[in-house]
Design a protein around this motif. Sequence first.
Motif, PDB file in Angstrom:
ATOM      1  N   LYS A  19      -4.776   1.619  -5.998  1.00  0.00           N
ATOM      2  CA  LYS A  19      -5.088   0.297  -6.553  1.00  0.00           C
ATOM      3  C   LYS A  19      -6.548   0.170  -6.966  1.00  0.00           C
ATOM      4  CE  LYS A  19      -4.222  -4.619  -5.822  1.00  0.00           C
ATOM      5  NZ  LYS A  19      -3.674  -5.644  -4.900  1.00  0.00           N
ATOM      6  N   ALA A  20      -7.434   0.655  -6.150  1.00  0.00           N
ATOM      7  CA  ALA A  20      -8.861   0.517  -6.458  1.00  0.00           C
ATOM      8  C   ALA A  20      -9.214   1.294  -7.730  1.00  0.00           C
ATOM      9  CB  ALA A  20      -9.697   1.005  -5.293  1.00  0.00           C
ATOM     10  N   ALA A  21      -8.605   2.433  -7.891  1.00  0.00           N
ATOM     11  CA  ALA A  21      -8.862   3.265  -9.068  1.00  0.00           C
ATOM     12  C   ALA A  21      -7.999   2.849 -10.249  1.00  0.00           C
ATOM     13  CB  ALA A  21      -8.610   4.731  -8.736  1.00  0.00           C
ATOM     14  N   LYS A  22      -7.056   1.937 -10.029  1.00  0.00           N
ATOM     15  CA  LYS A  22      -6.126   1.485 -11.061  1.00  0.00           C
ATOM     16  C   LYS A  22      -5.401   2.677 -11.683  1.00  0.00           C
ATOM     17  CE  LYS A  22      -8.724  -2.719 -11.807  1.00  0.00           C
ATOM     18  NZ  LYS A  22      -9.589  -3.533 -12.681  1.00  0.00           N
ATOM     19  N   SER A  23      -4.821   3.455 -10.801  1.00  0.00           N
ATOM     20  CA  SER A  23      -4.103   4.655 -11.200  1.00  0.00           C
ATOM     21  C   SER A  23      -2.696   4.610 -10.628  1.00  0.00           C
ATOM     22  CB  SER A  23      -4.855   5.882 -10.686  1.00  0.00           C
ATOM     23  OG  SER A  23      -4.099   7.054 -10.858  1.00  0.00           O
ATOM     24  N   PHE A  24      -1.740   5.098 -11.402  1.00  0.00           N
ATOM     25  CA  PHE A  24      -0.330   4.992 -11.004  1.00  0.00           C
ATOM     26  C   PHE A  24       0.410   6.192 -11.584  1.00  0.00           C
ATOM     27  CE2 PHE A  24       3.321   2.953  -9.471  1.00  0.00           C
ATOM     28  CZ  PHE A  24       4.297   2.806 -10.440  1.00  0.00           C
ATOM     29  N   GLN A  71       0.822  -1.211   0.000  1.00  0.00           N
ATOM     30  CA  GLN A  71       0.000   0.000   0.000  1.00  0.00           C
ATOM     31  C   GLN A  71       0.855   1.260   0.000  1.00  0.00           C
ATOM     32  OE1 GLN A  71      -2.777  -0.276   3.249  1.00  0.00           O
ATOM     33  NE2 GLN A  71      -4.210  -1.474   2.019  1.00  0.00           N
ATOM     34  N   GLN A  72       2.059   1.151   0.544  1.00  0.00           N
ATOM     35  CA  GLN A  72       2.914   2.324   0.625  1.00  0.00           C
ATOM     36  C   GLN A  72       3.433   2.685  -0.753  1.00  0.00           C
ATOM     37  OE1 GLN A  72       6.147   1.873   3.361  1.00  0.00           O
ATOM     38  NE2 GLN A  72       6.740   4.020   3.264  1.00  0.00           N
ATOM     39  N   ASN A  73       3.365   3.976  -1.080  1.00  0.00           N
ATOM     40  CA  ASN A  73       3.845   4.455  -2.366  1.00  0.00           C
ATOM     41  C   ASN A  73       5.365   4.398  -2.438  1.00  0.00           C
ATOM     42  OD1 ASN A  73       1.307   5.112  -3.491  1.00  0.00           O
ATOM     43  ND2 ASN A  73       1.271   7.031  -2.346  1.00  0.00           N
ATOM     44  N   ALA A  74       5.867   3.923  -3.591  1.00  0.00           N
ATOM     45  CA  ALA A  74       7.316   3.830  -3.783  1.00  0.00           C
ATOM     46  C   ALA A  74       7.919   5.225  -3.977  1.00  0.00           C
ATOM     47  CB  ALA A  74       7.622   2.959  -4.987  1.00  0.00           C
ATOM     48  N   THR A  75       9.155   5.370  -3.509  1.00  0.00           N
ATOM     49  CA  THR A  75       9.887   6.625  -3.638  1.00  0.00           C
ATOM     50  C   THR A  75      11.344   6.314  -3.968  1.00  0.00           C
ATOM     51  OG1 THR A  75       8.488   7.727  -2.022  1.00  0.00           O
ATOM     52  CG2 THR A  75      10.620   8.722  -2.458  1.00  0.00           C
ATOM     53  N   GLU A  76      11.881   7.063  -4.935  1.00  0.00           N
ATOM     54  CA  GLU A  76      13.296   6.962  -5.290  1.00  0.00           C
ATOM     55  C   GLU A  76      13.824   8.379  -5.495  1.00  0.00           C
ATOM     56  OE1 GLU A  76      15.467   4.507  -5.615  1.00  0.00           O
ATOM     57  OE2 GLU A  76      14.107   2.814  -5.321  1.00  0.00           O
ATOM     58  N   ASN A  77      14.431   8.901  -4.448  1.00  0.00           N
ATOM     59  CA  ASN A  77      15.011  10.253  -4.504  1.00  0.00           C
ATOM     60  C   ASN A  77      13.946  11.274  -4.932  1.00  0.00           C
ATOM     61  OD1 ASN A  77      17.642   9.264  -3.792  1.00  0.00           O
ATOM     62  ND2 ASN A  77      17.811   8.491  -5.886  1.00  0.00           N
ATOM     63  N   ARG A  78      14.103  11.903  -6.105  1.00  0.00           N
ATOM     64  CA  ARG A  78      13.156  12.943  -6.526  1.00  0.00           C
ATOM     65  C   ARG A  78      11.880  12.368  -7.163  1.00  0.00           C
ATOM     66  NH1 ARG A  78      14.486  15.444 -10.617  1.00  0.00           N
ATOM     67  NH2 ARG A  78      16.206  14.148 -11.388  1.00  0.00           N
ATOM     68  N   PHE A  79      11.843  11.062  -7.312  1.00  0.00           N
ATOM     69  CA  PHE A  79      10.723  10.422  -7.990  1.00  0.00           C
ATOM     70  C   PHE A  79       9.839   9.694  -6.976  1.00  0.00           C
ATOM     71  CE2 PHE A  79      12.291  11.067 -12.270  1.00  0.00           C
ATOM     72  CZ  PHE A  79      13.654  11.207 -12.091  1.00  0.00           C
ATOM     73  N   SER A  80       8.547   9.889  -7.089  1.00  0.00           N
ATOM     74  CA  SER A  80       7.609   9.180  -6.230  1.00  0.00           C
ATOM     75  C   SER A  80       6.355   8.867  -7.031  1.00  0.00           C
ATOM     76  CB  SER A  80       7.272  10.012  -4.988  1.00  0.00           C
ATOM     77  OG  SER A  80       6.651  11.222  -5.357  1.00  0.00           O
TER      78      SER A  80
END
Lengths: 114, 113
Positions: free
Chosen positions: A70-75, A56-65
């Motif tokens: 999931k329910a809305a199928k949005s990324f 459930q936690q959103n991924a983060t890589e330095n300046r990118f997040s």
Amino acid sequence: AQTVTQSQPEMSVQEAETVTLSCTYDTSENNYYLFWYKQPPSRQMILVIRQEAYKQQNATENRFSVNFQKAAKSFSLKISDSQLGDTAMYFCAFVKRTGNQFYFGTGTSLTVIP
Amino acid sequence: GAGVSQSPSNKVTEKGKDVELRCDPISGHTALYWYRQRLGQGLEFLIYFQGNSAPDKSGLPSDRFSAERTGESVSTLTIQRTQQEDSAVYLCASGDRGNTEAFFGQGTRLTVV
């Protein structure tokens, strides 16, 4: 069938500003990965960030997040403090955990303006 | 080398000729993918290899296209009797069995004249 949709063919952002790229996908699967890949003019596809669907936690890589809904199928991909080197095509991609292909969106061309 | 290697980097061929594109995956990667990317467009799936299993050829656009891979090593994509519509960048990627990431090569730009 799985589909990935990127509704923004082109975007631009001022250097040092923040920009968000949108991606939606359609699947009946529950176990999958989502990715953002960057393709600069050199053609090399480079992984920017990966999200596992069961997290459930959103991924983060330095300046990118990412903002993974999931329910809305949005990324969506958020790029903070945009740099000139971020200028590239960005592709959203989906793969089933046991799948046989990565499904890609049509891409968003991002230009960072100095 | 540490990454996926493709050769040649660029190929210009005459219409009707056969071409062979090569992909060297990352050592130890069981999965190998071929994609086609036409100018300004997204990635179109062509074929998938996973270890010694039968490949998934569902993306090959016609019987002029074929690909081979021996075990978990080099793969070759062959296009027979090339047409102008085959002009594109052909990208190869390799990955692990769990699909945690696809590592891409730099692609072969094919131009059919």
